[in-house]
Structure formats: C-alpha cells, structure tokens
Design a protein around this motif. Structure first.
Motif, PDB file in Angstrom:
ATOM      1  N   ALA A  18       0.831  -1.205   0.000  1.00 35.30           N
ATOM      2  CA  ALA A  18       0.000   0.000   0.000  1.00 35.30           C
ATOM      3  C   ALA A  18       0.869   1.260   0.000  1.00 35.30           C
ATOM      4  CB  ALA A  18      -0.930  -0.004   1.210  1.00 35.30           C
ATOM      5  N   LYS A  19       1.914   1.249   0.817  1.00 40.52           N
ATOM      6  CA  LYS A  19       2.831   2.395   0.880  1.00 40.52           C
ATOM      7  C   LYS A  19       3.531   2.605  -0.455  1.00 40.52           C
ATOM      8  CE  LYS A  19       5.692   5.271   3.249  1.00 40.52           C
ATOM      9  NZ  LYS A  19       5.380   6.310   4.228  1.00 40.52           N
ATOM     10  N   TYR A  20       3.984   1.528  -1.059  1.00 40.33           N
ATOM     11  CA  TYR A  20       4.668   1.609  -2.353  1.00 40.33           C
ATOM     12  C   TYR A  20       3.749   2.240  -3.398  1.00 40.33           C
ATOM     13  CZ  TYR A  20       6.972   0.119  -6.668  1.00 40.33           C
ATOM     14  OH  TYR A  20       7.568   0.094  -7.902  1.00 40.33           O
ATOM     15  N   GLU A  21       2.514   1.774  -3.440  1.00 37.15           N
ATOM     16  CA  GLU A  21       1.544   2.310  -4.403  1.00 37.15           C
ATOM     17  C   GLU A  21       1.353   3.812  -4.206  1.00 37.15           C
ATOM     18  OE1 GLU A  21      -2.858   0.895  -5.683  1.00 37.15           O
ATOM     19  OE2 GLU A  21      -2.691   1.632  -3.622  1.00 37.15           O
ATOM     20  N   ALA A  22       1.230   4.234  -2.953  1.00 34.88           N
ATOM     21  CA  ALA A  22       0.986   5.642  -2.664  1.00 34.88           C
ATOM     22  C   ALA A  22       2.183   6.516  -3.041  1.00 34.88           C
ATOM     23  CB  ALA A  22       0.652   5.820  -1.178  1.00 34.88           C
ATOM     24  N   VAL A  23       3.380   6.103  -2.626  1.00 38.59           N
ATOM     25  CA  VAL A  23       4.577   6.906  -2.890  1.00 38.59           C
ATOM     26  C   VAL A  23       4.863   6.985  -4.388  1.00 38.59           C
ATOM     27  CG1 VAL A  23       7.078   7.053  -2.528  1.00 38.59           C
ATOM     28  CG2 VAL A  23       5.571   6.471  -0.619  1.00 38.59           C
ATOM     29  N   GLU A  24       4.706   5.873  -5.093  1.00 44.67           N
ATOM     30  CA  GLU A  24       4.948   5.877  -6.542  1.00 44.67           C
ATOM     31  C   GLU A  24       3.941   6.761  -7.278  1.00 44.67           C
ATOM     32  OE1 GLU A  24       7.532   4.308  -8.402  1.00 44.67           O
ATOM     33  OE2 GLU A  24       8.297   4.340  -6.341  1.00 44.67           O
ATOM     34  N   ALA A  25       2.781   6.978  -6.662  1.00 42.84           N
ATOM     35  CA  ALA A  25       1.765   7.844  -7.268  1.00 42.84           C
ATOM     36  C   ALA A  25       1.942   9.310  -6.866  1.00 42.84           C
ATOM     37  CB  ALA A  25       0.365   7.365  -6.885  1.00 42.84           C
ATOM     38  N   GLY A  26       2.990   9.611  -6.082  1.00 42.64           N
ATOM     39  CA  GLY A  26       3.287  10.995  -5.719  1.00 42.64           C
ATOM     40  C   GLY A  26       2.773  11.426  -4.360  1.00 42.64           C
ATOM     41  N   TYR A  27       2.297  10.475  -3.553  1.00 38.42           N
ATOM     42  CA  TYR A  27       1.797  10.785  -2.216  1.00 38.42           C
ATOM     43  C   TYR A  27       2.838  10.411  -1.157  1.00 38.42           C
ATOM     44  CZ  TYR A  27      -2.727  11.476  -4.475  1.00 38.42           C
ATOM     45  OH  TYR A  27      -3.730  11.929  -5.277  1.00 38.42           O
ATOM     46  N   ASP A  28       2.565  10.778   0.073  1.00 39.01           N
ATOM     47  CA  ASP A  28       3.489  10.470   1.161  1.00 39.01           C
ATOM     48  C   ASP A  28       3.138   9.189   1.902  1.00 39.01           C
ATOM     49  OD1 ASP A  28       5.039  12.992   1.018  1.00 39.01           O
ATOM     50  OD2 ASP A  28       3.134  13.906   1.612  1.00 39.01           O
ATOM     51  N   GLU A  29       1.864   8.873   1.949  1.00 44.08           N
ATOM     52  CA  GLU A  29       1.408   7.754   2.771  1.00 44.08           C
ATOM     53  C   GLU A  29       0.115   7.188   2.208  1.00 44.08           C
ATOM     54  OE1 GLU A  29       1.570   5.128   4.449  1.00 44.08           O
ATOM     55  OE2 GLU A  29       2.438   5.938   6.304  1.00 44.08           O
ATOM     56  N   ALA A  30      -0.163   5.930   2.593  1.00 44.31           N
ATOM     57  CA  ALA A  30      -1.367   5.237   2.138  1.00 44.31           C
ATOM     58  C   ALA A  30      -2.366   5.093   3.282  1.00 44.31           C
ATOM     59  CB  ALA A  30      -1.008   3.859   1.599  1.00 44.31           C
ATOM     60  N   LEU A  31      -3.633   5.137   2.942  1.00 45.33           N
ATOM     61  CA  LEU A  31      -4.711   4.871   3.891  1.00 45.33           C
ATOM     62  C   LEU A  31      -5.487   3.675   3.365  1.00 45.33           C
ATOM     63  CD1 LEU A  31      -6.146   5.852   6.469  1.00 45.33           C
ATOM     64  CD2 LEU A  31      -7.641   7.235   5.016  1.00 45.33           C
ATOM     65  N   MET A  32      -5.594   2.631   4.185  1.00 45.57           N
ATOM     66  CA  MET A  32      -6.243   1.407   3.741  1.00 45.57           C
ATOM     67  C   MET A  32      -7.646   1.268   4.307  1.00 45.57           C
ATOM     68  SD  MET A  32      -3.177  -1.417   3.819  1.00 45.57           S
ATOM     69  CE  MET A  32      -2.657  -1.052   5.492  1.00 45.57           C
ATOM     70  N   ARG A  33      -8.492   0.607   3.542  1.00 43.77           N
ATOM     71  CA  ARG A  33      -9.850   0.294   3.990  1.00 43.77           C
ATOM     72  C   ARG A  33      -9.940  -1.178   4.366  1.00 43.77           C
ATOM     73  NH1 ARG A  33     -12.704   2.250  -1.321  1.00 43.77           N
ATOM     74  NH2 ARG A  33     -10.671   1.567  -2.092  1.00 43.77           N
ATOM     75  N   ASP A  34     -10.972  -1.504   5.140  1.00 43.91           N
ATOM     76  CA  ASP A  34     -11.171  -2.908   5.475  1.00 43.91           C
ATOM     77  C   ASP A  34     -11.908  -3.610   4.341  1.00 43.91           C
ATOM     78  OD1 ASP A  34     -13.915  -2.353   5.732  1.00 43.91           O
ATOM     79  OD2 ASP A  34     -13.815  -2.178   7.915  1.00 43.91           O
ATOM     80  N   ASP A  35     -12.224  -4.893   4.531  1.00 43.97           N
ATOM     81  CA  ASP A  35     -12.834  -5.656   3.447  1.00 43.97           C
ATOM     82  C   ASP A  35     -14.293  -5.283   3.196  1.00 43.97           C
ATOM     83  OD1 ASP A  35     -13.765  -6.719   5.791  1.00 43.97           O
ATOM     84  OD2 ASP A  35     -13.124  -8.774   5.400  1.00 43.97           O
ATOM     85  N   GLN A  36     -14.837  -4.370   4.015  1.00 48.78           N
ATOM     86  CA  GLN A  36     -16.189  -3.865   3.777  1.00 48.78           C
ATOM     87  C   GLN A  36     -16.174  -2.426   3.264  1.00 48.78           C
ATOM     88  OE1 GLN A  36     -19.078  -4.753   6.906  1.00 48.78           O
ATOM     89  NE2 GLN A  36     -17.721  -6.334   7.700  1.00 48.78           N
ATOM     90  N   GLY A  37     -14.988  -1.893   3.043  1.00 47.27           N
ATOM     91  CA  GLY A  37     -14.879  -0.567   2.447  1.00 47.27           C
ATOM     92  C   GLY A  37     -14.756   0.582   3.428  1.00 47.27           C
ATOM     93  N   TYR A  38     -14.707   0.290   4.723  1.00 40.87           N
ATOM     94  CA  TYR A  38     -14.557   1.346   5.723  1.00 40.87           C
ATOM     95  C   TYR A  38     -13.078   1.594   6.014  1.00 40.87           C
ATOM     96  CZ  TYR A  38     -19.568   0.771   6.588  1.00 40.87           C
ATOM     97  OH  TYR A  38     -20.920   0.704   6.442  1.00 40.87           O
ATOM     98  N   ILE A  39     -12.775   2.806   6.434  1.00 44.25           N
ATOM     99  CA  ILE A  39     -11.400   3.170   6.725  1.00 44.25           C
ATOM    100  C   ILE A  39     -10.863   2.311   7.869  1.00 44.25           C
ATOM    101  CG2 ILE A  39      -9.870   5.024   7.503  1.00 44.25           C
ATOM    102  CD1 ILE A  39     -11.008   5.388   4.642  1.00 44.25           C
TER     103      ILE A  39
END
Length: 241
Positions: free
Chosen positions: A105-126
């Motif tokens: 998740a962190k890799y995806e965020a940083v490569e997209a130009g962000y500093d950090e990733a925020l993940m959701r659970d398997d029901q879509g909530y933060i």
C-alpha cells in the motif's frame, strides 16, 4: 502457552532496551524495535520446533514522514490494497508477515506521488494507514475507527486520553471514504508517525490545506507528554541516564 515462547521475561526485555539506549548514548530521541523471530534449524511451515530468537535495535530516526509534514501536513492516498480481513489470519498481530500488506500500500501511494497510504477494510470502511492510526475532525469532534480491523495503538490511546483531558469529544465509529474527503481536519498517529497532520487526500484539500487548529492542539499536548512536561502522564515514561 503461545505460538512463540519468548525466552526472556518482559522485565528482562525492558532492561535490555534501557541498556541499549545507554550504551549507544541515544538520549536525544531514538526509535526502538524489538523483534522476536524463528531461528535456523527447522525447515517447512510447522514452526513449533524452531528456536526462538530475540533482537532489539535502536537508532536515531527523525520525523517518520518528514519534519515539514509535522507542521504543514502530508499527502495521503486511499489505497487500492485492502487491509487483510480478520478471517484471513491473525491480522491484529504485530507480525512481520502482516506488513507485506502495508508495504504494498505504501509503495503504491509513494509511486503515485503521495506520502502515505490509507487502507480500507474488506467492507470498504477506513481501517488505518500503512503504519499508523487515522483520526479526523468533524463538528469539533474527534473521530477514529474502532480497532476491529486495525492494530491497537498506544499513541492512539494517548491521543484519546489527551482529547478527553481537553474536553474534545471522541467518537469511535466506522468512517467511509467520502467522509474523509469532506472532514474539517485529519491526522495520523503512531510510534513513528507521532501526530502527523494531513493536508490532502486523493488530491482533495482537507480543511485549510495544512495543520488544523485541533490537530495542532493535540500535537502540542502529545509532545509535552513525551517530553515529560505533563505530570499526569509521567507514570508512563521511563527515564534513561
């Protein structure tokens, strides 16, 4: 009986951490990482006969997400990676294997130009960031998800206590993606992240686009606690000399 029998007591481990800081003269702030792991001797997936080893590392580590981020906020991306569900394994264990999810998740965020990733659970909530808990401010209230799909955090608990001390209402409930986009303020908390404000999420500006007033108030109170300036919280500190 646990799945890994640590060959040292909690007291021995705590004493070793203190000695480590003393021997390396790390008196001006350091990050400590104890690690319990399986040693050599047994191959295969069944681990009970493998020896259990322990290591403790400590090093100087500045602001995890940058000194600039502590003041002006970081850029956050809601990841396409979902936080592992509670039925997929022991997701709340602070286990190395669980961090592959966070790493991707962190890799995806940083490569997209962000500093950090925020993940959701398997029901879509933060759920949480790659290595920190999430808080947001709405109508003057502090809102953070329950720990039903995230790691329990000492820093998160400290922030909740500080907010209660300051008369800020704290609500533990599920948070949807769109709520994050329109919240007044939001920030991350963790041992490394400390109190890091968020200035935008998925390129949507949050509040004033910098550290908000409630975030700054909590951040200041938190740094007073870890610096030993708040007598109420002195009992949680260990002094090293």
């Amino acid at each position: 009986m646990t799945l890994m029998n640590v060959p040292y007591s909690v007291e021995e481990l705590n004493d070793a951490q203190v000695k480590l800081l003393q021997e390396n003269e790390l008196f001006e702030g350091a990050y400590i990482r104890p690690l319990v792991y399986l040693g050599y001797g047994v191959m295969g997936l069944y681990h009970k006969d493998a020896p259990v080893n322990v290591s403790i590392s400590a090093w100087k580590w500045g602001a995890y997400l940058g000194e600039e981020g502590l003041k002006n906020g970081i850029r956050l991306k809601i990841s396409s990676m979902t936080r592992g569900g509670n039925t997929s394994g022991m997701g709340k264990a602070k286990a190395v294997a669980n961090y592959l999810n966070s790493q991707m998740a962190k890799y995806e965020a940083v490569e997209a130009g962000y500093d950090e990733a925020l993940m959701r659970d398997d029901q879509g909530y933060i759920a949480e960031a790659s290595g920190a808990c999430f808080f947001m401010v709405e109508d003057g209230k502090l809102i953070t998800p329950p720990n039903d799909n995230s790691l329990k955090s000492i820093t998160q608990a400290t922030v909740i206590d500080l907010a209660n001390d300051m008369g800020i209402e704290v609500v533990r409930r599920r948070i949807t993606r769109e709520e994050v986009y329109i919240c007044e303020e939001c920030f991350l908390t963790g041992t490394a992240a400390e109190i890091t404000p968020i200035k935008d999420v998925d390129a949507r500006i949050i509040g004033c686009g910098s550290r908000g007033p409630i975030t700054e108030k909590i951040q200041s109170a938190y740094f007073d606690v870890v610096a030993g300036k708040n007598e109420k919280y002195l009992k949680y500190l260990t002094y090293i000399n």
